[in-house]
Scaffold this motif. Structure first.
Motif, PDB file in Angstrom:
ATOM      1  N   GLU A 128     -20.676   1.474 -10.404  1.00 30.60           N
ATOM      2  CA  GLU A 128     -20.095   0.356 -11.145  1.00 30.60           C
ATOM      3  C   GLU A 128     -18.619   0.150 -10.808  1.00 30.60           C
ATOM      4  OE1 GLU A 128     -21.166   0.016 -15.267  1.00 30.60           O
ATOM      5  OE2 GLU A 128     -22.966   1.215 -14.950  1.00 30.60           O
ATOM      6  N   VAL A 129     -18.366  -0.099  -9.538  1.00 26.14           N
ATOM      7  CA  VAL A 129     -16.993  -0.280  -9.060  1.00 26.14           C
ATOM      8  C   VAL A 129     -16.508  -1.677  -9.435  1.00 26.14           C
ATOM      9  CG1 VAL A 129     -15.493  -0.315  -7.040  1.00 26.14           C
ATOM     10  CG2 VAL A 129     -17.402   1.304  -7.146  1.00 26.14           C
ATOM     11  N   LEU A 130     -15.325  -1.732 -10.012  1.00 26.30           N
ATOM     12  CA  LEU A 130     -14.682  -2.988 -10.389  1.00 26.30           C
ATOM     13  C   LEU A 130     -13.276  -2.982  -9.808  1.00 26.30           C
ATOM     14  CD1 LEU A 130     -14.756  -5.613 -12.153  1.00 26.30           C
ATOM     15  CD2 LEU A 130     -13.711  -4.224 -13.947  1.00 26.30           C
ATOM     16  N   LEU A 131     -12.934  -4.014  -9.053  1.00 26.04           N
ATOM     17  CA  LEU A 131     -11.625  -4.119  -8.428  1.00 26.04           C
ATOM     18  C   LEU A 131     -11.001  -5.434  -8.873  1.00 26.04           C
ATOM     19  CD1 LEU A 131      -9.736  -2.852  -6.158  1.00 26.04           C
ATOM     20  CD2 LEU A 131     -10.784  -4.537  -4.667  1.00 26.04           C
ATOM     21  N   THR A 132      -9.752  -5.376  -9.333  1.00 18.93           N
ATOM     22  CA  THR A 132      -9.043  -6.594  -9.718  1.00 18.93           C
ATOM     23  C   THR A 132      -7.688  -6.617  -9.028  1.00 18.93           C
ATOM     24  OG1 THR A 132      -8.041  -5.594 -11.680  1.00 18.93           O
ATOM     25  CG2 THR A 132     -10.148  -6.711 -11.983  1.00 18.93           C
TER      26      THR A 132
ATOM     27  N   LYS B  86     -11.753   0.440 -11.074  1.00 17.79           N
ATOM     28  CA  LYS B  86     -12.466   1.279 -12.035  1.00 17.79           C
ATOM     29  C   LYS B  86     -13.789   1.687 -11.403  1.00 17.79           C
ATOM     30  CE  LYS B  86     -10.625  -0.865 -16.177  1.00 17.79           C
ATOM     31  NZ  LYS B  86     -10.908  -1.409 -17.488  1.00 17.79           N
ATOM     32  N   ALA B  87     -14.238   2.912 -11.708  1.00 16.60           N
ATOM     33  CA  ALA B  87     -15.514   3.393 -11.181  1.00 16.60           C
ATOM     34  C   ALA B  87     -15.962   4.598 -11.994  1.00 16.60           C
ATOM     35  CB  ALA B  87     -15.381   3.765  -9.709  1.00 16.60           C
TER      36      ALA B  87
ATOM     37  N   THR C  24       0.808  -1.223   0.000  1.00 11.98           N
ATOM     38  CA  THR C  24       0.000   0.000   0.000  1.00 11.98           C
ATOM     39  C   THR C  24       0.838   1.268   0.000  1.00 11.98           C
ATOM     40  OG1 THR C  24      -0.178  -0.077   2.407  1.00 11.98           O
ATOM     41  CG2 THR C  24      -1.924  -1.161   1.147  1.00 11.98           C
ATOM     42  N   LYS C  25       2.146   1.123   0.051  1.00  8.31           N
ATOM     43  CA  LYS C  25       3.026   2.295  -0.007  1.00  8.31           C
ATOM     44  C   LYS C  25       3.417   2.655  -1.447  1.00  8.31           C
ATOM     45  CE  LYS C  25       4.936   1.741   4.625  1.00  8.31           C
ATOM     46  NZ  LYS C  25       3.750   2.230   5.226  1.00  8.31           N
ATOM     47  N   LEU C  26       3.042   1.814  -2.402  1.00  7.30           N
ATOM     48  CA  LEU C  26       3.329   2.101  -3.812  1.00  7.30           C
ATOM     49  C   LEU C  26       2.541   3.326  -4.265  1.00  7.30           C
ATOM     50  CD1 LEU C  26       3.218  -1.512  -5.304  1.00  7.30           C
ATOM     51  CD2 LEU C  26       5.245  -0.072  -4.976  1.00  7.30           C
TER      52      LEU C  26
ATOM     53  N   VAL D 231     -13.028   6.510 -14.443  1.00  8.48           N
ATOM     54  CA  VAL D 231     -11.928   6.598 -13.484  1.00  8.48           C
ATOM     55  C   VAL D 231     -11.213   5.250 -13.421  1.00  8.48           C
ATOM     56  CG1 VAL D 231     -11.260   7.149 -11.121  1.00  8.48           C
ATOM     57  CG2 VAL D 231     -13.259   8.270 -12.143  1.00  8.48           C
ATOM     58  N   ASN D 232      -9.901   5.291 -13.596  1.00 16.44           N
ATOM     59  CA  ASN D 232      -9.050   4.109 -13.507  1.00 16.44           C
ATOM     60  C   ASN D 232      -7.953   4.385 -12.490  1.00 16.44           C
ATOM     61  OD1 ASN D 232      -9.904   2.143 -15.689  1.00 16.44           O
ATOM     62  ND2 ASN D 232      -9.762   4.051 -16.831  1.00 16.44           N
ATOM     63  N   ILE D 233      -7.820   3.467 -11.529  1.00 15.29           N
ATOM     64  CA  ILE D 233      -6.820   3.607 -10.480  1.00 15.29           C
ATOM     65  C   ILE D 233      -5.921   2.383 -10.530  1.00 15.29           C
ATOM     66  CG2 ILE D 233      -6.464   3.698  -7.979  1.00 15.29           C
ATOM     67  CD1 ILE D 233      -9.214   5.088  -7.832  1.00 15.29           C
ATOM     68  N   ALA D 234      -4.625   2.619 -10.408  1.00 11.61           N
ATOM     69  CA  ALA D 234      -3.659   1.523 -10.378  1.00 11.61           C
ATOM     70  C   ALA D 234      -2.701   1.740  -9.220  1.00 11.61           C
ATOM     71  CB  ALA D 234      -2.887   1.459 -11.691  1.00 11.61           C
ATOM     72  N   GLN D 235      -2.465   0.665  -8.488  1.00  8.04           N
ATOM     73  CA  GLN D 235      -1.452   0.668  -7.436  1.00  8.04           C
ATOM     74  C   GLN D 235      -0.875  -0.735  -7.396  1.00  8.04           C
ATOM     75  OE1 GLN D 235      -2.511   0.779  -3.250  1.00  8.04           O
ATOM     76  NE2 GLN D 235      -0.824   2.206  -2.849  1.00  8.04           N
ATOM     77  N   GLY D 236       0.362  -0.854  -7.839  1.00  6.88           N
ATOM     78  CA  GLY D 236       0.960  -2.185  -7.909  1.00  6.88           C
ATOM     79  C   GLY D 236       0.130  -3.074  -8.813  1.00  6.88           C
TER      80      GLY D 236
END
Length: 160
Positions: free
Chosen positions: A94-98, A71-72, A35-37, A61-66
């Motif tokens: 429409e939240v999608l987490l992978t 997406k939402a 979570t520090k990335l 919205v696209n979020i990337a961490q490691g």
């Protein structure tokens, strides 16, 4: 019949009320999330409020961490009190987490970066390989790669 299958039959069919009361624990992703990335966010628009230390990203919205991706439709970013970093992200629509091969969908998700947890609420669906788990709520601990499902938990286990 393998012991795991016998245990699942007991848990889901013989003792379903206890299962719903306690929740259902699953792993999510291949490994723990750092979570520090850095957190990378892209969206169609951004509005910043300097008064309360927040930013709102809207549209695609696209979020990337490691290895984690989210997406939402809309994500509200809350910065730490000293504005040196992000404290939490609240995603709606429409939240999608992978993470790794696992996929989770929900109406909303709140990612507390400081705690390394994600709370997903509303029509939560998790797809892992050929199995599907649904619930009202899921709490994930990204650091130790675990998740717990609560409220109307339903599991669809398929044999290969």
């Amino acid at each position: 019949m393998p012991i795991f299958r016998l245990m699942l039959i007991f848990v889901f069919f013989i003792n379903p009320l206890e299962t719903l009361a306690q929740g259902f624990q699953v792993a999510f992703g291949n490994s723990g999330q750092d979570t520090k990335l850095p957190v990378e966010v892209t969206a169609d628009s951004l509005s910043v409020n300097q008064n309360d230390g927040s930013a709102i990203f809207k549209g695609n919205v696209n979020i990337a961490q490691g290895e984690m991706r989210m997406k939402a439709d809309k994500v509200n970013v809350h910065y730490s009190s000293d504005t040196s970093g992000i404290a939490r992200l609240v995603a709606t629509g429409e939240v999608l987490l992978t993470q790794g091969p696992d996929i989770a969908e929900a109406d909303m998700a709140e990612y507390s970066i400081e705690d390394g947890t994600v709370l997903m609420r509303g029509n939560v669906t998790v797809v892992q390989d050929i199995n599907t788990i649904m619930a009202d709520e899921m709490t994930m601990n990204l650091r130790d790669n675990t998740a717990e499902m609560h409220g109307s938990v339903k599991t669809i286990l398929k044999s290969e």
